[in-house]
Design a protein around this motif. Structure first.
Motif, PDB file in Angstrom:
ATOM      1  N   LEU A  55       0.637  -1.219   0.137  1.00 24.76           N
ATOM      2  CA  LEU A  55      -0.063   0.193  -0.031  1.00 24.76           C
ATOM      3  C   LEU A  55       0.889   1.304   0.032  1.00 24.76           C
ATOM      4  O   LEU A  55       0.590   2.495  -0.468  1.00 24.76           O
ATOM      5  CB  LEU A  55      -0.986  -0.141   1.081  1.00 24.76           C
ATOM      6  CG  LEU A  55      -1.898  -0.943   1.160  1.00 24.76           C
ATOM      7  CD1 LEU A  55      -2.923  -1.135   2.849  1.00 24.76           C
ATOM      8  CD2 LEU A  55      -2.875  -1.048   0.073  1.00 24.76           C
ATOM      9  N   LEU A  56       2.163   1.223   0.486  1.00 28.31           N
ATOM     10  CA  LEU A  56       2.876   2.374   0.405  1.00 28.31           C
ATOM     11  C   LEU A  56       3.749   2.732  -0.717  1.00 28.31           C
ATOM     12  O   LEU A  56       4.243   3.752  -0.843  1.00 28.31           O
ATOM     13  CB  LEU A  56       4.142   2.055   1.650  1.00 28.31           C
ATOM     14  CG  LEU A  56       3.451   1.811   3.034  1.00 28.31           C
ATOM     15  CD1 LEU A  56       4.546   1.620   4.015  1.00 28.31           C
ATOM     16  CD2 LEU A  56       2.772   3.222   3.381  1.00 28.31           C
ATOM     17  N   LEU A  57       3.471   1.685  -1.742  1.00 29.82           N
ATOM     18  CA  LEU A  57       4.319   1.936  -2.814  1.00 29.82           C
ATOM     19  C   LEU A  57       3.550   2.786  -3.752  1.00 29.82           C
ATOM     20  O   LEU A  57       2.367   3.290  -3.615  1.00 29.82           O
ATOM     21  CB  LEU A  57       4.180   0.606  -3.678  1.00 29.82           C
ATOM     22  CG  LEU A  57       5.256  -0.370  -3.182  1.00 29.82           C
ATOM     23  CD1 LEU A  57       4.925  -1.993  -3.689  1.00 29.82           C
ATOM     24  CD2 LEU A  57       6.631  -0.056  -2.984  1.00 29.82           C
ATOM     25  N   GLN A  58       4.343   3.231  -4.971  1.00 27.72           N
ATOM     26  CA  GLN A  58       3.520   4.291  -5.865  1.00 27.72           C
ATOM     27  C   GLN A  58       2.557   3.437  -6.951  1.00 27.72           C
ATOM     28  O   GLN A  58       2.835   2.188  -6.890  1.00 27.72           O
ATOM     29  CB  GLN A  58       4.645   4.831  -6.852  1.00 27.72           C
ATOM     30  CG  GLN A  58       5.801   5.814  -6.034  1.00 27.72           C
ATOM     31  CD  GLN A  58       6.638   6.098  -7.227  1.00 27.72           C
ATOM     32  OE1 GLN A  58       6.878   5.854  -8.317  1.00 27.72           O
ATOM     33  NE2 GLN A  58       7.494   7.082  -6.789  1.00 27.72           N
ATOM     34  N   ASP A  59       1.711   4.008  -7.338  1.00 31.91           N
ATOM     35  CA  ASP A  59       0.669   3.414  -8.210  1.00 31.91           C
ATOM     36  C   ASP A  59       1.063   2.515  -9.157  1.00 31.91           C
ATOM     37  O   ASP A  59       0.790   1.505  -9.565  1.00 31.91           O
ATOM     38  CB  ASP A  59      -0.592   4.283  -8.792  1.00 31.91           C
ATOM     39  CG  ASP A  59      -1.262   4.749  -7.340  1.00 31.91           C
ATOM     40  OD1 ASP A  59      -1.356   4.200  -6.238  1.00 31.91           O
ATOM     41  OD2 ASP A  59      -2.046   5.680  -7.583  1.00 31.91           O
ATOM     42  N   SER A  60       2.120   3.065  -9.836  1.00 33.82           N
ATOM     43  CA  SER A  60       2.894   2.179 -11.024  1.00 33.82           C
ATOM     44  C   SER A  60       3.516   1.185 -10.661  1.00 33.82           C
ATOM     45  O   SER A  60       3.512   0.111 -11.527  1.00 33.82           O
ATOM     46  CB  SER A  60       3.844   3.279 -11.761  1.00 33.82           C
ATOM     47  OG  SER A  60       4.930   3.625 -10.965  1.00 33.82           O
ATOM     48  N   ALA A  61       4.003   1.109  -9.379  1.00 33.44           N
ATOM     49  CA  ALA A  61       4.604  -0.229  -8.706  1.00 33.44           C
ATOM     50  C   ALA A  61       3.691  -1.271  -8.279  1.00 33.44           C
ATOM     51  O   ALA A  61       4.171  -2.239  -8.371  1.00 33.44           O
ATOM     52  CB  ALA A  61       5.907   0.209  -7.893  1.00 33.44           C
ATOM     53  N   LYS A  62       2.643  -0.953  -7.929  1.00 30.17           N
ATOM     54  CA  LYS A  62       1.805  -1.777  -7.257  1.00 30.17           C
ATOM     55  C   LYS A  62       1.271  -3.128  -8.011  1.00 30.17           C
ATOM     56  O   LYS A  62       1.379  -4.155  -7.641  1.00 30.17           O
ATOM     57  CB  LYS A  62       0.278  -1.222  -6.805  1.00 30.17           C
ATOM     58  CG  LYS A  62       0.555  -0.076  -5.590  1.00 30.17           C
ATOM     59  CD  LYS A  62      -0.419   0.552  -5.100  1.00 30.17           C
ATOM     60  CE  LYS A  62      -0.238   1.347  -4.122  1.00 30.17           C
ATOM     61  NZ  LYS A  62      -1.481   1.936  -3.534  1.00 30.17           N
ATOM     62  N   PRO A  63       0.938  -2.951  -9.261  1.00 25.89           N
ATOM     63  CA  PRO A  63       0.700  -4.233 -10.108  1.00 25.89           C
ATOM     64  C   PRO A  63       1.761  -5.333 -10.168  1.00 25.89           C
ATOM     65  O   PRO A  63       1.446  -6.581  -9.924  1.00 25.89           O
ATOM     66  CB  PRO A  63       0.612  -3.608 -11.392  1.00 25.89           C
ATOM     67  CG  PRO A  63       0.033  -2.295 -11.607  1.00 25.89           C
ATOM     68  CD  PRO A  63       0.777  -1.819 -10.233  1.00 25.89           C
ATOM     69  N   ALA A  64       3.030  -4.736 -10.296  1.00 22.77           N
ATOM     70  CA  ALA A  64       4.094  -5.892 -10.400  1.00 22.77           C
ATOM     71  C   ALA A  64       4.303  -6.278  -9.014  1.00 22.77           C
ATOM     72  O   ALA A  64       4.653  -7.554  -8.759  1.00 22.77           O
ATOM     73  CB  ALA A  64       5.666  -5.135 -10.815  1.00 22.77           C
ATOM     74  N   TYR A  65       4.193  -5.552  -7.940  1.00 24.54           N
ATOM     75  CA  TYR A  65       4.435  -6.218  -6.722  1.00 24.54           C
ATOM     76  C   TYR A  65       3.387  -7.022  -6.231  1.00 24.54           C
ATOM     77  O   TYR A  65       3.897  -8.153  -5.874  1.00 24.54           O
ATOM     78  CB  TYR A  65       4.481  -4.513  -5.619  1.00 24.54           C
ATOM     79  CG  TYR A  65       4.427  -5.214  -4.104  1.00 24.54           C
ATOM     80  CD1 TYR A  65       5.881  -5.357  -3.649  1.00 24.54           C
ATOM     81  CD2 TYR A  65       3.450  -5.212  -3.605  1.00 24.54           C
ATOM     82  CE1 TYR A  65       6.155  -5.943  -2.177  1.00 24.54           C
ATOM     83  CE2 TYR A  65       3.462  -5.593  -1.994  1.00 24.54           C
ATOM     84  CZ  TYR A  65       4.726  -5.822  -1.460  1.00 24.54           C
ATOM     85  OH  TYR A  65       4.892  -6.397  -0.118  1.00 24.54           O
ATOM     86  N   PHE A  66       2.090  -6.454  -6.234  1.00 26.08           N
ATOM     87  CA  PHE A  66       1.122  -7.451  -5.766  1.00 26.08           C
ATOM     88  C   PHE A  66       1.048  -8.703  -6.714  1.00 26.08           C
ATOM     89  O   PHE A  66       0.672  -9.817  -5.982  1.00 26.08           O
ATOM     90  CB  PHE A  66      -0.308  -6.653  -5.808  1.00 26.08           C
ATOM     91  CG  PHE A  66      -0.395  -5.902  -4.570  1.00 26.08           C
ATOM     92  CD1 PHE A  66      -0.465  -6.495  -3.248  1.00 26.08           C
ATOM     93  CD2 PHE A  66      -0.439  -4.589  -4.629  1.00 26.08           C
ATOM     94  CE1 PHE A  66      -0.557  -5.616  -2.245  1.00 26.08           C
ATOM     95  CE2 PHE A  66      -0.433  -3.778  -3.599  1.00 26.08           C
ATOM     96  CZ  PHE A  66      -0.712  -4.351  -2.197  1.00 26.08           C
ATOM     97  N   SER A  67       1.335  -8.667  -7.822  1.00 23.62           N
ATOM     98  CA  SER A  67       1.215 -10.076  -8.764  1.00 23.62           C
ATOM     99  C   SER A  67       2.349 -11.036  -8.334  1.00 23.62           C
ATOM    100  O   SER A  67       2.042 -12.125  -8.255  1.00 23.62           O
ATOM    101  CB  SER A  67       1.217  -9.732 -10.203  1.00 23.62           C
ATOM    102  OG  SER A  67       2.503  -9.168 -10.461  1.00 23.62           O
ATOM    103  N   SER A  68       3.527 -10.448  -8.133  1.00 22.98           N
ATOM    104  CA  SER A  68       4.427 -11.270  -7.652  1.00 22.98           C
ATOM    105  C   SER A  68       4.584 -11.773  -6.111  1.00 22.98           C
ATOM    106  O   SER A  68       4.675 -12.698  -6.020  1.00 22.98           O
ATOM    107  CB  SER A  68       5.826 -10.483  -7.817  1.00 22.98           C
ATOM    108  OG  SER A  68       6.093  -9.435  -6.909  1.00 22.98           O
ATOM    109  N   ARG A  69       3.773 -10.667  -5.425  1.00 25.08           N
ATOM    110  CA  ARG A  69       3.391 -11.489  -3.986  1.00 25.08           C
ATOM    111  C   ARG A  69       2.444 -12.382  -4.120  1.00 25.08           C
ATOM    112  O   ARG A  69       2.649 -13.490  -3.333  1.00 25.08           O
ATOM    113  CB  ARG A  69       3.119 -10.143  -3.209  1.00 25.08           C
ATOM    114  CG  ARG A  69       4.178  -9.182  -2.814  1.00 25.08           C
ATOM    115  CD  ARG A  69       5.330  -9.787  -2.221  1.00 25.08           C
ATOM    116  NE  ARG A  69       5.109 -10.387  -1.187  1.00 25.08           N
ATOM    117  CZ  ARG A  69       6.174 -11.043  -0.158  1.00 25.08           C
ATOM    118  NH1 ARG A  69       7.464 -10.990  -0.573  1.00 25.08           N
ATOM    119  NH2 ARG A  69       5.775 -11.653   0.569  1.00 25.08           N
TER     120      ARG A  69
END
Length: 96
Positions: A55-69
């Motif tokens: 939730l603390l990440l920039q919006d542009s980084a969230k899709p990659a982060y959440f998909s990998s998690r």
């Protein structure tokens, strides 16, 4: 030299595949939004600490982060389901 060419060839193939998948996702935005929502909910349920960090990440980084998690959560659950039994280990190979 042949090993370097093979490695370069594999990398090019992987990047080409990733690019084509990215184009497919960007062309089907409704599906991508649903998939992103699923990933976020999965991480929220099974790895809450990672969810809070995401939730603390920039919006542009969230899709990659959440998909990998979410992938990490799924692989972890598969490995947890297989408790060292050889038959179950073969099931992991079949799933992956």
């Amino acid at each position: 030299a042949p090993k370097a060419r093979l490695t370069r060839s594999i990398k090019q193939g992987v990047f080409t595949s990733i690019r084509s998948q990215a184009r497919t996702i960007s062309s089907s935005t409704d599906t991508a939004k649903e998939d992103f929502k699923y990933c976020v909910e999965l991480v929220q349920k099974r790895d809450y600490d990672a969810y809070i960090c995401g939730l603390l990440l920039q919006d542009s980084a969230k899709p990659a982060y959440f998909s990998s998690r979410a992938l990490n959560v799924e692989v972890g659950s598969i490995l947890q389901d297989t408790s060292g039994d050889m038959d179950n280990a073969l099931g992991v190979q079949m799933r992956l």
